[in-house]
Design a protein around this motif. Structure first.
Motif, PDB file in Angstrom:
ATOM      1  N   ALA A  62       0.827  -1.212   0.000  1.00 25.82           N
ATOM      2  CA  ALA A  62       0.000   0.000   0.000  1.00 25.82           C
ATOM      3  C   ALA A  62       0.861   1.261   0.000  1.00 25.82           C
ATOM      4  N   ASP A  63       2.045   1.178   0.602  1.00 23.11           N
ATOM      5  CA  ASP A  63       2.937   2.337   0.619  1.00 23.11           C
ATOM      6  C   ASP A  63       3.440   2.673  -0.785  1.00 23.11           C
ATOM      7  N   PHE A  64       3.807   1.660  -1.543  1.00 25.29           N
ATOM      8  CA  PHE A  64       4.367   1.883  -2.873  1.00 25.29           C
ATOM      9  C   PHE A  64       3.313   1.916  -3.968  1.00 25.29           C
ATOM     10  N   PHE A  65       2.220   1.206  -3.764  1.00 27.44           N
ATOM     11  CA  PHE A  65       1.166   1.135  -4.784  1.00 27.44           C
ATOM     12  C   PHE A  65      -0.199   1.408  -4.145  1.00 27.44           C
ATOM     13  N   PRO A  66      -0.413   2.647  -3.683  1.00 27.61           N
ATOM     14  CA  PRO A  66      -1.707   2.966  -3.067  1.00 27.61           C
ATOM     15  C   PRO A  66      -2.825   2.874  -4.104  1.00 27.61           C
ATOM     16  N   ARG A  67      -4.013   2.597  -3.621  1.00 28.89           N
ATOM     17  CA  ARG A  67      -5.152   2.435  -4.526  1.00 28.89           C
ATOM     18  C   ARG A  67      -6.378   3.158  -3.962  1.00 28.89           C
ATOM     19  N   GLN A  68      -6.166   4.402  -3.560  1.00 25.70           N
ATOM     20  CA  GLN A  68      -7.258   5.172  -2.971  1.00 25.70           C
ATOM     21  C   GLN A  68      -7.918   6.115  -3.975  1.00 25.70           C
ATOM     22  N   THR A  69      -7.120   6.829  -4.740  1.00 25.29           N
ATOM     23  CA  THR A  69      -7.680   7.804  -5.681  1.00 25.29           C
ATOM     24  C   THR A  69      -7.884   7.170  -7.058  1.00 25.29           C
ATOM     25  N   LYS A  70      -8.577   7.886  -7.908  1.00 27.25           N
ATOM     26  CA  LYS A  70      -8.815   7.416  -9.272  1.00 27.25           C
ATOM     27  C   LYS A  70      -7.488   7.232 -10.011  1.00 27.25           C
ATOM     28  N   GLU A  71      -6.562   8.179  -9.843  1.00 25.07           N
ATOM     29  CA  GLU A  71      -5.265   8.102 -10.506  1.00 25.07           C
ATOM     30  C   GLU A  71      -4.451   6.908 -10.004  1.00 25.07           C
ATOM     31  N   GLU A  72      -4.467   6.677  -8.687  1.00 23.20           N
ATOM     32  CA  GLU A  72      -3.738   5.541  -8.109  1.00 23.20           C
ATOM     33  C   GLU A  72      -4.308   4.214  -8.600  1.00 23.20           C
ATOM     34  N   LYS A  73      -5.620   4.155  -8.696  1.00 22.80           N
ATOM     35  CA  LYS A  73      -6.256   2.935  -9.196  1.00 22.80           C
ATOM     36  C   LYS A  73      -5.906   2.698 -10.663  1.00 22.80           C
ATOM     37  N   ALA A  74      -5.824   3.770 -11.446  1.00 24.38           N
ATOM     38  CA  ALA A  74      -5.457   3.637 -12.858  1.00 24.38           C
ATOM     39  C   ALA A  74      -4.018   3.134 -12.992  1.00 24.38           C
TER      40      ALA A  74
END
Length: 90
Positions: free
Chosen positions: A16-28
């Motif tokens: 989660a630190d290196f590959f967060p998936r909270q925002t739309k951009e992070e998920k993309a």
């Protein structure tokens, strides 16, 4: 990959630190990361920007270095615990 990262997050926050998936951009970005390599290689130039490639490459490298360090520290800790156990039982 999302499932495996979810499992890892029970034990460490490194994914989660290196590959967060909270925002739309992070998920993309995460979606790009979990594609098969040939999907990235043969995608249209307009679909994925070079900045995204660079960001993912940088994060993957940093993740690998941090994961290697985490693994080595844990291996050292386990080795030391095994050594102490052998000393106690001797």
């Amino acid at each position: 990959m999302g499932y495996l990262f979810g499992l890892c997050e029970y034990f460490t926050t490194i994914t989660a630190d290196f590959f967060p998936r909270q925002t739309k951009e992070e998920k993309a970005l995460f979606h790009l990361l979990k594609q098969q390599p040939n999907g990235l290689r043969f995608s249209r130039a307009s679909y994925i920007s070079y900045l995204q490639y660079d960001l993912l490459e940088e994060r993957c490298g940093a993740f690998k270095r941090e994961a290697d360090l985490l693994i080595q520290n844990d291996m050292d800790r386990l080795s030391e615990a095994e050594k102490e156990t052998k000393e106690i039982s001797s």
